[in-house]
Design an enzyme around this catalytic site. Structure first.
Site, PDB file in Angstrom:
ATOM      1  N   ASP A 123       0.849  -1.196   0.000  1.00  0.00           N
ATOM      2  CA  ASP A 123       0.000   0.000   0.000  1.00  0.00           C
ATOM      3  C   ASP A 123       0.884   1.245   0.000  1.00  0.00           C
ATOM      4  OD1 ASP A 123      -2.300  -1.510   0.104  1.00  0.00           O
ATOM      5  OD2 ASP A 123      -2.746  -1.090   2.209  1.00  0.00           O
ATOM      6  N   ARG A 178      -1.394  -0.783  -8.348  1.00  0.00           N
ATOM      7  CA  ARG A 178      -2.766  -0.376  -8.060  1.00  0.00           C
ATOM      8  C   ARG A 178      -2.787   1.145  -8.162  1.00  0.00           C
ATOM      9  NH1 ARG A 178      -3.983  -1.200  -2.167  1.00  0.00           N
ATOM     10  NH2 ARG A 178      -4.480  -3.361  -2.701  1.00  0.00           N
TER      11      ARG A 178
HETATM   12  C1  LIG Z   1      -8.719  -1.453  -3.227  1.00  0.00           C
HETATM   13  C2  LIG Z   1      -8.308  -0.098  -2.724  1.00  0.00           C
HETATM   14  C3  LIG Z   1      -7.067   0.067  -2.155  1.00  0.00           C
HETATM   15  C4  LIG Z   1      -6.630   1.333  -1.739  1.00  0.00           C
HETATM   16  N1  LIG Z   1      -5.363   1.504  -1.290  1.00  0.00           N
HETATM   17  C5  LIG Z   1      -4.918   2.739  -1.002  1.00  0.00           C
HETATM   18  C6  LIG Z   1      -3.561   2.988  -0.699  1.00  0.00           C
HETATM   19  O1  LIG Z   1      -2.722   2.098  -0.672  1.00  0.00           O
HETATM   20  N2  LIG Z   1      -3.183   4.269  -0.413  1.00  0.00           N
HETATM   21  C7  LIG Z   1      -4.081   5.306  -0.445  1.00  0.00           C
HETATM   22  O2  LIG Z   1      -3.673   6.451  -0.221  1.00  0.00           O
HETATM   23  N3  LIG Z   1      -5.386   5.089  -0.719  1.00  0.00           N
HETATM   24  C8  LIG Z   1      -5.824   3.851  -1.002  1.00  0.00           C
HETATM   25  N4  LIG Z   1      -7.133   3.660  -1.326  1.00  0.00           N
HETATM   26  C9  LIG Z   1      -8.121   4.742  -1.104  1.00  0.00           C
HETATM   27  C10 LIG Z   1      -8.232   5.643  -2.301  1.00  0.00           C
HETATM   28  O3  LIG Z   1      -7.040   6.393  -2.422  1.00  0.00           O
HETATM   29  C11 LIG Z   1      -9.409   6.623  -2.161  1.00  0.00           C
HETATM   30  O4  LIG Z   1      -9.255   7.416  -1.040  1.00  0.00           O
HETATM   31  C12 LIG Z   1     -10.763   5.960  -2.062  1.00  0.00           C
HETATM   32  O5  LIG Z   1     -10.835   4.821  -2.864  1.00  0.00           O
HETATM   33  C13 LIG Z   1     -11.859   6.925  -2.533  1.00  0.00           C
HETATM   34  O6  LIG Z   1     -11.623   7.314  -3.853  1.00  0.00           O
HETATM   35  P1  LIG Z   1     -12.576   6.920  -5.066  1.00  0.00           P
HETATM   36  O7  LIG Z   1     -11.717   6.690  -6.259  1.00  0.00           O
HETATM   37  O8  LIG Z   1     -13.455   5.800  -4.697  1.00  0.00           O
HETATM   38  O9  LIG Z   1     -13.374   8.230  -5.413  1.00  0.00           O
HETATM   39  P2  LIG Z   1     -14.174   9.256  -4.524  1.00  0.00           P
HETATM   40  O10 LIG Z   1     -14.547  10.356  -5.454  1.00  0.00           O
HETATM   41  O11 LIG Z   1     -13.440   9.630  -3.290  1.00  0.00           O
HETATM   42  O12 LIG Z   1     -15.431   8.439  -4.093  1.00  0.00           O
HETATM   43  C14 LIG Z   1     -16.448   8.078  -5.000  1.00  0.00           C
HETATM   44  C15 LIG Z   1     -17.611   7.547  -4.191  1.00  0.00           C
HETATM   45  O13 LIG Z   1     -17.254   6.295  -3.614  1.00  0.00           O
HETATM   46  C16 LIG Z   1     -17.805   6.153  -2.317  1.00  0.00           C
HETATM   47  N5  LIG Z   1     -16.704   5.943  -1.365  1.00  0.00           N
HETATM   48  C17 LIG Z   1     -15.403   6.080  -1.625  1.00  0.00           C
HETATM   49  N6  LIG Z   1     -14.651   5.718  -0.544  1.00  0.00           N
HETATM   50  C18 LIG Z   1     -15.517   5.344   0.415  1.00  0.00           C
HETATM   51  C19 LIG Z   1     -15.382   4.856   1.735  1.00  0.00           C
HETATM   52  N7  LIG Z   1     -14.173   4.648   2.312  1.00  0.00           N
HETATM   53  N8  LIG Z   1     -16.514   4.578   2.433  1.00  0.00           N
HETATM   54  C20 LIG Z   1     -17.728   4.751   1.884  1.00  0.00           C
HETATM   55  N9  LIG Z   1     -17.928   5.207   0.623  1.00  0.00           N
HETATM   56  C21 LIG Z   1     -16.845   5.496  -0.100  1.00  0.00           C
HETATM   57  C22 LIG Z   1     -18.608   7.390  -2.053  1.00  0.00           C
HETATM   58  O14 LIG Z   1     -19.934   7.103  -2.441  1.00  0.00           O
HETATM   59  C23 LIG Z   1     -18.005   8.400  -2.992  1.00  0.00           C
HETATM   60  O15 LIG Z   1     -18.905   9.376  -3.360  1.00  0.00           O
HETATM   61  C24 LIG Z   1      -7.562   2.429  -1.810  1.00  0.00           C
HETATM   62  C25 LIG Z   1      -8.808   2.243  -2.377  1.00  0.00           C
HETATM   63  C26 LIG Z   1      -9.191   1.017  -2.851  1.00  0.00           C
HETATM   64  C27 LIG Z   1     -10.521   0.886  -3.510  1.00  0.00           C
END
Ligand SMILES: Cc1cc2nc3c(=O)[nH]c(=O)nc-3n(C[C@H](O)[C@H](O)[C@H](O)COP(=O)(O)OP(=O)(O)OC[C@H]3O[C@@H](n4cnc5c(N)ncnc54)[C@H](O)[C@@H]3O)c2cc1C
Length: 302
Positions: A123, A178
């Site tokens: 991560d 990722r």
């Molecule tokens: C498999 C995976 C691994 C990840 N690993 C890392 C990492 O190593 N380092 C890092 O910095 N970040 C990591 N993240 C988090 C990522 O960086 C984002 O902060 C997070 O995924 C939200 O971004 P989004 O692309 O979904 O878009 P956004 O525009 O933030 O969200 C779109 C929609 O998704 C929904 N949503 C998003 N996140 C959540 C949540 N946690 N709970 C509830 N609803 C939510 C909401 O409805 C939101 O409106 C990871 C995410 C995923 C999916």
């Protein structure tokens, strides 16, 4: 304002109450909980990546404990025939205390995964860790090219350059990343803050990966990104074994189901562990907008 207030008082709320919200997003406290959740997802045709909660440890004893926890998780998961790999955060192995010790612990975990032809994703944490985590990836990738991958964050202004630099690795198999937006609060000098800007760079980074035949773990729940992502996949004729979508446990299951039905490989990040309380409250402080979701979960859904 209200969101910020709620996120500030949450750490002082009874654990039981916070669990009402957290249980949707966390598989449970034990390895068995994680295995059950992963097998359930496997049953729906979804791959998993299991993560033991915990980060930013204070002593190297904790790093040792965390390593053993991961080795156990790998053994249990293989024994239970879970279809999926593992994700880990280097700060929970002492990255910020002693990078060499951290490297040795993570190397042992990757070696164990490699024994079973499995995979460990490093991560990406906050910006003081970026260079060290890229270095860690480089070191491990040269020894275990098929068994280790890294996360990159579209909100960091440096990411496209990082990808270009990392692309100098001479690997027998595609480099495996990722791509996520990034979850930590970073200063505006180094990170895009605007939603549209982050999305634009997300697509630019992904396009670079496709153009350069990297394996892409497309981690997002953002519906507005899905169409342009699918267009890129089409444009570059990316084969189904060169990318996958990834989502967090409990988040946007309908979107997850839709992509899966369309025939895209899907993987869910399954976090579990004793440290779920700290994880939930920290995540909330980083992203206070989630507070209203929590309030709905606690008070409306009961
Ligand atoms: C498999 C995976 C691994 C990840 N690993 C890392 C990492 O190593 N380092 C890092 O910095 N970040 C990591 N993240 C988090 C990522 O960086 C984002 O902060 C997070 O995924 C939200 O971004 P989004 O692309 O979904 O878009 P956004 O525009 O933030 O969200 C779109 C929609 O998704 C929904 N949503 C998003 N996140 C959540 C949540 N946690 N709970 C509830 N609803 C939510 C909401 O409805 C939101 O409106 C990871 C995410 C995923 C999916």
């Amino acid at each position: 304002m209200l969101n910020k207030m709620i996120s500030n008082i949450l750490p002082y709320m009874p654990k039981k109450l916070v669990w009402q919200f957290s249980k949707e997003y966390i598989a449970g406290e034990t390895i068995d909980d994680a295995i059950i959740a992963a097998k359930r997802l496997n049953g729906e045709g979804i791959l998993t990546t299991i993560d033991v909660l915990g980060e930013f440890i204070k002593t190297l004893d904790e790093a040792e404990t965390n390593k053993h926890e991961y080795l156990n998780v790998i053994e249990s998961s293989v024994k239970s025939r879970v279809k999926g790999g593992f994700s880990l955060k280097p700060t929970s192995f002492g990255l910020l205390i002693d990078p060499d010790v951290c490297y040795r612990h993570i190397r042992e975990i990757v070696a164990k995964a490699a024994e079973y032809d499995n995979f460990v994703r490093i991560d990406m944490e906050d910006s003081p860790c970026t260079d060290m985590e890229i270095l860690l990836y480089r070191q491990l990738q040269s020894e275990f090219p098929k068994n280790v991958g890294l996360v990159v964050q579209a909100y960091l202004k440096r990411t496209l350059d990082d990808l270009k630099k990392i692309n100098d690795i001479n690997s027998s198999v595609p480099l495996n990343f990722r791509l996520c937006k990034g979850i930590y609060v970073e200063p505006a000098e180094i990170a895009y803050k605007d939603y549209e800007e982050v999305n634009t760079h997300y697509l630019l980074d992904l396009e670079y990966m496709f153009k350069n035949k990297m394996y892409a773990g497309i981690a997002t729940h953002d519906r507005r990104l899905i169409d342009p992502i699918l267009k890129l996949i089409d444009q570059y004729k990316v084969s189904k074994d060169m990318y996958e979508f990834q989502m967090l446990y409990g988040v946007t299951p309908a979107l997850r189901g839709m992509l899966k039905e369309q025939g895209h490989r899907m993987r869910v990040y399954v976090p579990f562990g004793q440290q779920w309380f700290g994880y939930s409250t920290r995540r909330l402080k980083e992203n206070p907008q989630m507070a209203s979701t929590i309030i709905k979960a606690i008070f409306i859904k009961g």
